[in-house]
Design a protein around this motif. Structure first.
Motif, PDB file in Angstrom:
ATOM      1  N   PHE A   1      -5.987   2.301  12.135  1.00 52.83           N
ATOM      2  CA  PHE A   1      -5.737   1.856  10.763  1.00 52.83           C
ATOM      3  C   PHE A   1      -7.004   1.265  10.153  1.00 52.83           C
ATOM      4  O   PHE A   1      -7.298   1.492   8.959  1.00 52.83           O
ATOM      5  CB  PHE A   1      -4.619   0.816  10.750  1.00 52.83           C
ATOM      6  CG  PHE A   1      -3.241   1.396  10.862  1.00 52.83           C
ATOM      7  CD1 PHE A   1      -2.986   2.699  10.475  1.00 52.83           C
ATOM      8  CD2 PHE A   1      -2.195   0.642  11.353  1.00 52.83           C
ATOM      9  CE1 PHE A   1      -1.723   3.236  10.573  1.00 52.83           C
ATOM     10  CE2 PHE A   1      -0.927   1.166  11.460  1.00 52.83           C
ATOM     11  CZ  PHE A   1      -0.692   2.470  11.072  1.00 52.83           C
TER      12      PHE A   1
ATOM     13  N   VAL B   1      -2.209  -5.026   4.996  1.00 56.99           N
ATOM     14  CA  VAL B   1      -0.834  -4.611   5.244  1.00 56.99           C
ATOM     15  C   VAL B   1      -0.690  -3.992   6.631  1.00 56.99           C
ATOM     16  O   VAL B   1       0.210  -4.359   7.382  1.00 56.99           O
ATOM     17  CB  VAL B   1      -0.360  -3.633   4.147  1.00 56.99           C
ATOM     18  CG1 VAL B   1       0.992  -3.069   4.501  1.00 56.99           C
ATOM     19  CG2 VAL B   1      -0.290  -4.343   2.826  1.00 56.99           C
ATOM     20  N   TYR B   2      -1.587  -3.054   6.991  1.00 55.43           N
ATOM     21  CA  TYR B   2      -1.372  -2.332   8.241  1.00 55.43           C
ATOM     22  C   TYR B   2      -1.914  -3.091   9.437  1.00 55.43           C
ATOM     23  O   TYR B   2      -1.187  -3.351  10.394  1.00 55.43           O
ATOM     24  CB  TYR B   2      -1.984  -0.935   8.158  1.00 55.43           C
ATOM     25  CG  TYR B   2      -1.073   0.018   7.456  1.00 55.43           C
ATOM     26  CD1 TYR B   2       0.033   0.518   8.108  1.00 55.43           C
ATOM     27  CD2 TYR B   2      -1.288   0.386   6.145  1.00 55.43           C
ATOM     28  CE1 TYR B   2       0.898   1.366   7.473  1.00 55.43           C
ATOM     29  CE2 TYR B   2      -0.425   1.231   5.497  1.00 55.43           C
ATOM     30  CZ  TYR B   2       0.659   1.723   6.168  1.00 55.43           C
ATOM     31  OH  TYR B   2       1.512   2.555   5.536  1.00 55.43           O
TER      32      TYR B   2
ATOM     33  N   VAL C   1       1.769  -4.733   9.787  1.00 52.31           N
ATOM     34  CA  VAL C   1       2.605  -3.733  10.469  1.00 52.31           C
ATOM     35  C   VAL C   1       2.298  -3.692  11.958  1.00 52.31           C
ATOM     36  O   VAL C   1       3.210  -3.684  12.799  1.00 52.31           O
ATOM     37  CB  VAL C   1       2.413  -2.350   9.803  1.00 52.31           C
ATOM     38  CG1 VAL C   1       3.111  -1.282  10.613  1.00 52.31           C
ATOM     39  CG2 VAL C   1       2.960  -2.361   8.400  1.00 52.31           C
TER      40      VAL C   1
ATOM     41  N   MET D   1       9.025  -2.247  -7.440  1.00 55.71           N
ATOM     42  CA  MET D   1       8.480  -2.469  -6.095  1.00 55.71           C
ATOM     43  C   MET D   1       8.769  -3.886  -5.613  1.00 55.71           C
ATOM     44  O   MET D   1       9.110  -4.094  -4.438  1.00 55.71           O
ATOM     45  CB  MET D   1       6.974  -2.213  -6.138  1.00 55.71           C
ATOM     46  CG  MET D   1       6.318  -2.173  -4.814  1.00 55.71           C
ATOM     47  SD  MET D   1       6.997  -0.904  -3.794  1.00 55.71           S
ATOM     48  CE  MET D   1       6.674   0.501  -4.821  1.00 55.71           C
TER      49      MET D   1
ATOM     50  N   LEU E   1      12.317  -3.943  -4.561  1.00 55.46           N
ATOM     51  CA  LEU E   1      12.487  -3.227  -3.285  1.00 55.46           C
ATOM     52  C   LEU E   1      12.018  -4.080  -2.123  1.00 55.46           C
ATOM     53  O   LEU E   1      12.697  -4.165  -1.086  1.00 55.46           O
ATOM     54  CB  LEU E   1      11.703  -1.914  -3.323  1.00 55.46           C
ATOM     55  CG  LEU E   1      11.685  -1.163  -1.998  1.00 55.46           C
ATOM     56  CD1 LEU E   1      12.902  -0.307  -1.865  1.00 55.46           C
ATOM     57  CD2 LEU E   1      10.452  -0.335  -1.844  1.00 55.46           C
ATOM     58  N   LEU E   2      10.850  -4.755  -2.290  1.00 53.37           N
ATOM     59  CA  LEU E   2      10.335  -5.569  -1.189  1.00 53.37           C
ATOM     60  C   LEU E   2      11.247  -6.754  -0.914  1.00 53.37           C
ATOM     61  O   LEU E   2      11.476  -7.108   0.250  1.00 53.37           O
ATOM     62  CB  LEU E   2       8.916  -6.043  -1.508  1.00 53.37           C
ATOM     63  CG  LEU E   2       7.843  -4.971  -1.364  1.00 53.37           C
ATOM     64  CD1 LEU E   2       6.509  -5.480  -1.840  1.00 53.37           C
ATOM     65  CD2 LEU E   2       7.724  -4.521   0.069  1.00 53.37           C
TER      66      LEU E   2
ATOM     67  N   ALA F   1      14.210  -5.391   0.937  1.00 53.68           N
ATOM     68  CA  ALA F   1      13.847  -5.027   2.309  1.00 53.68           C
ATOM     69  C   ALA F   1      13.694  -6.276   3.161  1.00 53.68           C
ATOM     70  O   ALA F   1      14.115  -6.297   4.326  1.00 53.68           O
ATOM     71  CB  ALA F   1      12.557  -4.217   2.316  1.00 53.68           C
TER      72      ALA F   1
ATOM     73  N   GLU G   1       4.554   6.220  10.560  1.00 53.68           N
ATOM     74  CA  GLU G   1       3.591   5.455   9.757  1.00 53.68           C
ATOM     75  C   GLU G   1       2.246   6.189   9.678  1.00 53.68           C
ATOM     76  O   GLU G   1       1.603   6.210   8.628  1.00 53.68           O
ATOM     77  CB  GLU G   1       3.360   4.082  10.391  1.00 53.68           C
ATOM     78  CG  GLU G   1       4.517   3.143  10.286  1.00 53.68           C
ATOM     79  CD  GLU G   1       4.711   2.640   8.879  1.00 53.68           C
ATOM     80  OE1 GLU G   1       3.709   2.462   8.178  1.00 53.68           O
ATOM     81  OE2 GLU G   1       5.855   2.449   8.483  1.00 53.68           O
TER      82      GLU G   1
ATOM     83  N   ILE H   1       1.812   2.398   0.072  1.00 49.73           N
ATOM     84  CA  ILE H   1       1.603   1.417   1.146  1.00 49.73           C
ATOM     85  C   ILE H   1       2.717   0.370   1.114  1.00 49.73           C
ATOM     86  O   ILE H   1       3.255  -0.022   2.160  1.00 49.73           O
ATOM     87  CB  ILE H   1       0.210   0.768   1.009  1.00 49.73           C
ATOM     88  CG1 ILE H   1      -0.882   1.749   1.425  1.00 49.73           C
ATOM     89  CG2 ILE H   1       0.104  -0.480   1.884  1.00 49.73           C
ATOM     90  CD1 ILE H   1      -2.274   1.222   1.245  1.00 49.73           C
ATOM     91  N   SER H   2       3.123  -0.071  -0.112  1.00 48.72           N
ATOM     92  CA  SER H   2       4.193  -1.078  -0.171  1.00 48.72           C
ATOM     93  C   SER H   2       5.491  -0.523   0.378  1.00 48.72           C
ATOM     94  O   SER H   2       6.204  -1.215   1.121  1.00 48.72           O
ATOM     95  CB  SER H   2       4.416  -1.539  -1.607  1.00 48.72           C
ATOM     96  OG  SER H   2       3.272  -1.446  -2.360  1.00 48.72           O
ATOM     97  N   ILE H   3       5.817   0.725   0.018  1.00 50.50           N
ATOM     98  CA  ILE H   3       7.066   1.312   0.520  1.00 50.50           C
ATOM     99  C   ILE H   3       7.006   1.469   2.025  1.00 50.50           C
ATOM    100  O   ILE H   3       7.984   1.211   2.732  1.00 50.50           O
ATOM    101  CB  ILE H   3       7.337   2.658  -0.182  1.00 50.50           C
ATOM    102  CG1 ILE H   3       7.671   2.393  -1.636  1.00 50.50           C
ATOM    103  CG2 ILE H   3       8.463   3.406   0.496  1.00 50.50           C
ATOM    104  CD1 ILE H   3       8.138   3.577  -2.369  1.00 50.50           C
ATOM    105  N   ALA H   4       5.821   1.855   2.561  1.00 54.30           N
ATOM    106  CA  ALA H   4       5.702   2.008   4.009  1.00 54.30           C
ATOM    107  C   ALA H   4       5.875   0.670   4.707  1.00 54.30           C
ATOM    108  O   ALA H   4       6.478   0.610   5.790  1.00 54.30           O
ATOM    109  CB  ALA H   4       4.349   2.618   4.350  1.00 54.30           C
ATOM    110  N   ALA H   5       5.390  -0.425   4.091  1.00 54.16           N
ATOM    111  CA  ALA H   5       5.565  -1.742   4.705  1.00 54.16           C
ATOM    112  C   ALA H   5       7.035  -2.115   4.740  1.00 54.16           C
ATOM    113  O   ALA H   5       7.544  -2.592   5.774  1.00 54.16           O
ATOM    114  CB  ALA H   5       4.764  -2.787   3.938  1.00 54.16           C
ATOM    115  N   ALA H   6       7.755  -1.874   3.634  1.00 48.99           N
ATOM    116  CA  ALA H   6       9.190  -2.174   3.610  1.00 48.99           C
ATOM    117  C   ALA H   6       9.916  -1.345   4.658  1.00 48.99           C
ATOM    118  O   ALA H   6      10.791  -1.848   5.385  1.00 48.99           O
ATOM    119  CB  ALA H   6       9.754  -1.900   2.225  1.00 48.99           C
TER     120      ALA H   6
ATOM    121  N   ALA I   1       8.694  -0.097   7.452  1.00 50.05           N
ATOM    122  CA  ALA I   1       8.397  -0.564   8.811  1.00 50.05           C
ATOM    123  C   ALA I   1       9.218  -1.801   9.135  1.00 50.05           C
ATOM    124  O   ALA I   1       9.771  -1.911  10.240  1.00 50.05           O
ATOM    125  CB  ALA I   1       6.909  -0.857   8.939  1.00 50.05           C
TER     126      ALA I   1
END
Lengths: 166, 103
Positions: A36, A58-59, A63, A143, A146-147, A150, B36, B69-74, B76
């Motif tokens: 990453f 983020v990654y 993650v 967004m 959504l966050l 989530a 991912e 990237i934000s959707i991928a974080a949610a 994960a």
């Protein structure tokens, strides 16, 4: 191809291949963090500074750490000892190589992909902020919703319900 | 000078590595990580096409990547918490042994 691109490409591919190939799951996630970070540096090389730093935050920062915690919380000697089944491994690799062959053939034969680098476009954080606040304000709000959903959903799903039932 | 082609080839290689991992690994967390990686390969394509495309000053590629990237974080976060919930129920993260939907 420049030397820096080659170094970053080798770093990224080595990190991601190790992440998918190593036996120990914690080693996999640490190799993934390297991959990453390599992708983030490729973003920086392409002139997208904001996206590169977002990728690192983020990654690499969230993650990968979350995956390490999940692996440690689900650690179990029984699941670690079992090797991946051989026939599934061979079939999966054949499918992946076939997909790569199709994609690479399409990319190499396309005339659009041969162009060289145009002059560096300006993408400052101020421009990105202006675009987010004017043209893309509706997706930004969605967004955020959504966050939030989530975040709440992840906490509710991962919560241990046996204590409330007592 | 790098051409667009080299970035596209690298991103399709990353996509294939992620696909191979998602298809071959048996640990559910590593399958999620493979997915991912495939998302990341798509993001790299967005940035490469933004950089070499006709109108980079509109910032469309960057915006799409930020939202992706934000959707991928949610995804994960929710995916890992689902794996944790399934582990608490069946005491395993092995996909071959998670063969029951009954609670």
């Amino acid at each position: 191809m420049t030397t820096s691109f080659m170094i970053l490409a080798v770093l990224t591919v080595a990190g991601t291949a190790a992440a998918m190939g190593l036996r120990n799951a914690v080693h996999c996630v640490l190799a993934l963090a390297l991959g990453f970070a390599g992708i983030a540096m490729l973003y920086l090389q392409l002139g997208a500074q904001f996206v590169g730093f977002t990728q690192i935050l983020v990654y690499v920062g969230a993650v990968a750490i979350l995956a390490v915690f999940a692996i440690m919380m689900t650690h179990n000697d029984k699941s670690m000892a079992l090797p991946d089944s051989h026939s599934a491994w061979v079939a999966g690799c054949i499918v992946a190589v076939a997909v790569f062959a199709v994609l690479a053939r399409a990319i190499v034969s396309s005339s659009a992909s041969a162009q060289t680098q145009p002059p560096q476009p300006a993408a400052t954080v101020q421009q990105i902020g202006n675009a987010l606040m004017h043209r893309f304000v509706m997706p930004l709000e969605i967004m955020g919703l959504l966050l939030t959903a989530a975040l709440i959903g992840a906490v509710v799903i991962a919560m241990d319900r046996r204590e409330e039932m007592k | 000078m790098n051409s667009l082609q080299s970035y596209l080839l690298l991103s399709s290689l990353l996509f294939s590595i992620g696909l191979a991992g998602a298809l071959t690994r048996r640990n559910a967390i590593l399958v999620l990580i493979g997915i991912e990686l495939m998302l990341n390969a798509a993001n790299l394509n967005f940035i490469a096409f933004w950089r070499y495309g006709p109108a980079p000053e509109v910032l469309t590629g960057i915006m799409f990547t930020i939202f992706s990237i934000s959707i991928a974080a949610a995804e994960a976060a929710v995916g890992l918490s689902i794996i944790l919930a399934a582990y608490r129920h069946s005491r395993t993260t092995d996909l071959d042994q998670m063969n029951s939907l009954k609670g």
